[in-house]
Each structure stands twice: as C-alpha cells, then as structure tokens.
Design a protein around this motif. Sequence first.
Motif, PDB file in Angstrom:
ATOM      1  N   ASN A 100      -4.884  13.786  -0.074  1.00  7.29           N
ATOM      2  CA  ASN A 100      -5.626  12.952   0.865  1.00  7.29           C
ATOM      3  C   ASN A 100      -4.767  11.742   1.231  1.00  7.29           C
ATOM      4  OD1 ASN A 100      -8.062  12.460   2.339  1.00  7.29           O
ATOM      5  ND2 ASN A 100      -8.435  10.744   0.957  1.00  7.29           N
ATOM      6  N   ILE A 101      -4.572  11.533   2.536  1.00  2.15           N
ATOM      7  CA  ILE A 101      -3.798  10.408   3.054  1.00  2.15           C
ATOM      8  C   ILE A 101      -4.752   9.519   3.835  1.00  2.15           C
ATOM      9  CG2 ILE A 101      -1.815   9.714   4.474  1.00  2.15           C
ATOM     10  CD1 ILE A 101      -1.058  11.619   2.196  1.00  2.15           C
ATOM     11  N   CYS A 102      -4.682   8.209   3.641  1.00  6.22           N
ATOM     12  CA  CYS A 102      -5.511   7.260   4.390  1.00  6.22           C
ATOM     13  C   CYS A 102      -4.618   6.202   5.026  1.00  6.22           C
ATOM     14  CB  CYS A 102      -6.523   6.577   3.476  1.00  6.22           C
ATOM     15  SG  CYS A 102      -7.763   7.695   2.809  1.00  6.22           S
ATOM     16  N   ALA A 103      -5.074   5.659   6.138  1.00  2.80           N
ATOM     17  CA  ALA A 103      -4.353   4.596   6.830  1.00  2.80           C
ATOM     18  C   ALA A 103      -5.365   3.579   7.333  1.00  2.80           C
ATOM     19  CB  ALA A 103      -3.560   5.170   8.005  1.00  2.80           C
ATOM     20  N   GLU A 104      -4.986   2.312   7.305  1.00  4.55           N
ATOM     21  CA  GLU A 104      -5.873   1.271   7.814  1.00  4.55           C
ATOM     22  C   GLU A 104      -5.115   0.395   8.799  1.00  4.55           C
ATOM     23  OE1 GLU A 104      -9.544  -1.493   6.369  1.00  4.55           O
ATOM     24  OE2 GLU A 104      -8.102  -0.853   4.864  1.00  4.55           O
ATOM     25  N   LEU A 105      -5.738   0.158   9.949  1.00  5.63           N
ATOM     26  CA  LEU A 105      -5.169  -0.657  11.022  1.00  5.63           C
ATOM     27  C   LEU A 105      -5.626  -2.102  10.821  1.00  5.63           C
ATOM     28  CD1 LEU A 105      -3.710  -0.904  13.778  1.00  5.63           C
ATOM     29  CD2 LEU A 105      -5.903  -0.307  14.850  1.00  5.63           C
ATOM     30  N   TRP A 106      -4.672  -3.010  10.642  1.00  6.63           N
ATOM     31  CA  TRP A 106      -4.990  -4.415  10.395  1.00  6.63           C
ATOM     32  C   TRP A 106      -4.548  -5.294  11.556  1.00  6.63           C
ATOM     33  CZ3 TRP A 106      -8.234  -5.747   6.780  1.00  6.63           C
ATOM     34  CH2 TRP A 106      -8.390  -4.920   5.660  1.00  6.63           C
ATOM     35  N   TYR A 107      -5.498  -6.019  12.108  1.00  5.54           N
ATOM     36  CA  TYR A 107      -5.261  -7.011  13.165  1.00  5.54           C
ATOM     37  C   TYR A 107      -4.956  -8.344  12.493  1.00  5.54           C
ATOM     38  CZ  TYR A 107      -6.587 -10.278  16.922  1.00  5.54           C
ATOM     39  OH  TYR A 107      -6.612 -11.289  17.849  1.00  5.54           O
ATOM     40  N   HIS A 108      -3.895  -9.016  12.923  1.00  7.12           N
ATOM     41  CA  HIS A 108      -3.536 -10.329  12.405  1.00  7.12           C
ATOM     42  C   HIS A 108      -4.256 -11.374  13.253  1.00  7.12           C
ATOM     43  CE1 HIS A 108       0.362  -8.928  10.291  1.00  7.12           C
ATOM     44  NE2 HIS A 108      -0.430  -7.890  10.500  1.00  7.12           N
ATOM     45  N   LYS A 109      -5.320 -11.939  12.735  1.00  3.20           N
ATOM     46  CA  LYS A 109      -6.135 -12.898  13.491  1.00  3.20           C
ATOM     47  C   LYS A 109      -5.324 -14.157  13.798  1.00  3.20           C
ATOM     48  CE  LYS A 109     -10.024 -13.458  11.332  1.00  3.20           C
ATOM     49  NZ  LYS A 109     -11.235 -13.424  10.513  1.00  3.20           N
ATOM     50  N   PRO A 110      -5.420 -14.672  15.036  1.00  2.00           N
ATOM     51  CA  PRO A 110      -4.627 -15.837  15.429  1.00  2.00           C
ATOM     52  C   PRO A 110      -4.823 -17.059  14.516  1.00  2.00           C
ATOM     53  CG  PRO A 110      -5.598 -14.832  17.357  1.00  2.00           C
ATOM     54  CD  PRO A 110      -6.195 -14.143  16.160  1.00  2.00           C
ATOM     55  N   GLY A 111      -6.004 -17.251  13.987  1.00  2.00           N
ATOM     56  CA  GLY A 111      -6.266 -18.392  13.113  1.00  2.00           C
ATOM     57  C   GLY A 111      -5.922 -18.129  11.655  1.00  2.00           C
ATOM     58  N   GLY A 112      -5.391 -16.942  11.352  1.00  2.00           N
ATOM     59  CA  GLY A 112      -5.054 -16.568   9.986  1.00  2.00           C
ATOM     60  C   GLY A 112      -5.982 -15.480   9.467  1.00  2.00           C
ATOM     61  N   GLY A 113      -5.508 -14.720   8.558  1.00  2.00           N
ATOM     62  CA  GLY A 113      -6.278 -13.635   7.971  1.00  2.00           C
ATOM     63  C   GLY A 113      -6.130 -12.340   8.752  1.00  2.00           C
ATOM     64  N   TYR A 114      -6.838 -11.318   8.287  1.00  2.00           N
ATOM     65  CA  TYR A 114      -6.743  -9.980   8.859  1.00  2.00           C
ATOM     66  C   TYR A 114      -8.133  -9.436   9.152  1.00  2.00           C
ATOM     67  CZ  TYR A 114      -2.125 -10.296   6.718  1.00  2.00           C
ATOM     68  OH  TYR A 114      -0.875 -10.697   6.347  1.00  2.00           O
ATOM     69  N   GLU A 115      -8.183  -8.454  10.066  1.00  2.00           N
ATOM     70  CA  GLU A 115      -9.433  -7.777  10.409  1.00  2.00           C
ATOM     71  C   GLU A 115      -9.136  -6.291  10.575  1.00  2.00           C
ATOM     72  OE1 GLU A 115     -12.328  -9.781  13.175  1.00  2.00           O
ATOM     73  OE2 GLU A 115     -11.536  -8.196  14.475  1.00  2.00           O
ATOM     74  N   SER A 116      -9.913  -5.429   9.917  1.00  2.00           N
ATOM     75  CA  SER A 116      -9.694  -3.988   9.992  1.00  2.00           C
ATOM     76  C   SER A 116     -10.245  -3.419  11.296  1.00  2.00           C
ATOM     77  CB  SER A 116     -10.372  -3.290   8.808  1.00  2.00           C
ATOM     78  OG  SER A 116     -10.211  -1.892   8.920  1.00  2.00           O
ATOM     79  N   TRP A 117      -9.430  -2.552  11.945  1.00  2.00           N
ATOM     80  CA  TRP A 117      -9.836  -1.887  13.183  1.00  2.00           C
ATOM     81  C   TRP A 117      -9.733  -0.375  13.065  1.00  2.00           C
ATOM     82  CZ3 TRP A 117     -12.186  -3.442  17.576  1.00  2.00           C
ATOM     83  CH2 TRP A 117     -12.450  -4.812  17.676  1.00  2.00           C
ATOM     84  N   GLY A 118      -9.886   0.150  11.852  1.00  2.00           N
ATOM     85  CA  GLY A 118      -9.901   1.595  11.654  1.00  2.00           C
ATOM     86  C   GLY A 118      -9.375   1.987  10.299  1.00  2.00           C
ATOM     87  N   LEU A 119     -10.016   3.013   9.702  1.00  5.01           N
ATOM     88  CA  LEU A 119      -9.617   3.519   8.395  1.00  5.01           C
ATOM     89  C   LEU A 119      -9.828   5.021   8.336  1.00  5.01           C
ATOM     90  CD1 LEU A 119      -8.737   3.181   5.436  1.00  5.01           C
ATOM     91  CD2 LEU A 119     -11.063   2.437   4.914  1.00  5.01           C
ATOM     92  N   PRO A 120      -8.974   5.809   9.031  1.00  4.35           N
ATOM     93  CA  PRO A 120      -9.111   7.269   8.951  1.00  4.35           C
ATOM     94  C   PRO A 120      -8.410   7.821   7.719  1.00  4.35           C
ATOM     95  CG  PRO A 120      -7.344   6.725  10.451  1.00  4.35           C
ATOM     96  CD  PRO A 120      -7.965   5.411  10.004  1.00  4.35           C
ATOM     97  N   CYS A 121      -8.880   8.968   7.265  1.00  9.07           N
ATOM     98  CA  CYS A 121      -8.247   9.722   6.174  1.00  9.07           C
ATOM     99  C   CYS A 121      -8.091  11.165   6.637  1.00  9.07           C
ATOM    100  CB  CYS A 121      -9.075   9.659   4.907  1.00  9.07           C
ATOM    101  SG  CYS A 121      -9.156   8.007   4.175  1.00  9.07           S
ATOM    102  N   GLU A 122      -7.065  11.834   6.120  1.00  8.45           N
ATOM    103  CA  GLU A 122      -6.755  13.194   6.519  1.00  8.45           C
ATOM    104  C   GLU A 122      -6.103  13.896   5.339  1.00  8.45           C
ATOM    105  OE1 GLU A 122      -7.569  14.786   9.044  1.00  8.45           O
ATOM    106  OE2 GLU A 122      -6.136  16.357   9.404  1.00  8.45           O
ATOM    107  N   THR A 123      -6.308  15.195   5.228  1.00  9.68           N
ATOM    108  CA  THR A 123      -5.701  15.974   4.161  1.00  9.68           C
ATOM    109  C   THR A 123      -4.384  16.579   4.639  1.00  9.68           C
ATOM    110  OG1 THR A 123      -7.878  16.495   3.275  1.00  9.68           O
ATOM    111  CG2 THR A 123      -6.058  17.904   2.573  1.00  9.68           C
TER     112      THR A 123
END
Length: 124
Positions: A100-123
């Motif tokens: 099982n492989i997973c990936a998460e898309l992280w947005y770098h918020k302009p004011g600092g920190g991160y926000e997730s914009w997707g977390l798909p997994c695939e075999t």
Amino acid sequence: MATALAVAMATTISPASAAAGGAPAATRLARPAGVSVCLGLWAAYNAILLRHLGDGCSPAGTYHIHVWGGGRDMNYPTYTYNRSNLREFSYTWPVPAGTNICAELWYHKPGGGYESWGLPCETM
C-alpha cells in the motif's frame, strides 16, 4: 498502461507540455487510479505517478507531496501551482506487489503552516 507508465517514469511533466497534448499517454488518462481531493496517485511496476489536478482544484501557491509505503518515506521538493494546469511527477518506488502506497498533497500557507489538499492511497 505499463508502457505508458514506464515512459512517464523517466520525466517530470511540466504544465506547459501537459497542456500542449505532447505528454506521455499516462498524462492524458482521465483520472488516476486513486484520487483524493486534488491529488491523484498511480502505483504500478515499481513506480509511482503523482498528479496535482488542474482547473483550480486548490489555491495557487507553494506545495510539496509526502509519499510513504513499503518501508519508504519521502517528502518531494516544493513546487509552485498556478491553478490553471495540472502538475505531474513520476518516481521509481521499488516495493513488492501488494504494498500500500499513500501520498499527501501539502499546501504551504502564506502565513505559515501547512494544509492538506488530498491523501490518496493505491496498491502497488
């Protein structure tokens, strides 16, 4: 799909080439195997293909993708997303079939920190 995926593994597709229709066949597929919010993931033949979907799916700005599975764990380099074109990346990911492989898309918020914009997994 094996041939198209193998061709895509050797390159990173730029938004301009993807929009121009000159991209490998894997780029022209309608949807990746696993999609979550704005990130698509293919995992096959010891390789992964990641697609940050276009058409304004997420805010414009800086992003990175975290991928893990099969004893591997990597944060890929940051890149800029402009909301009009998809971004696509391919990498070798040598793990056994059935992993099982997973990936998460992280947005770098302009004011600092991160926000997730997707977390798909695939075999694999």
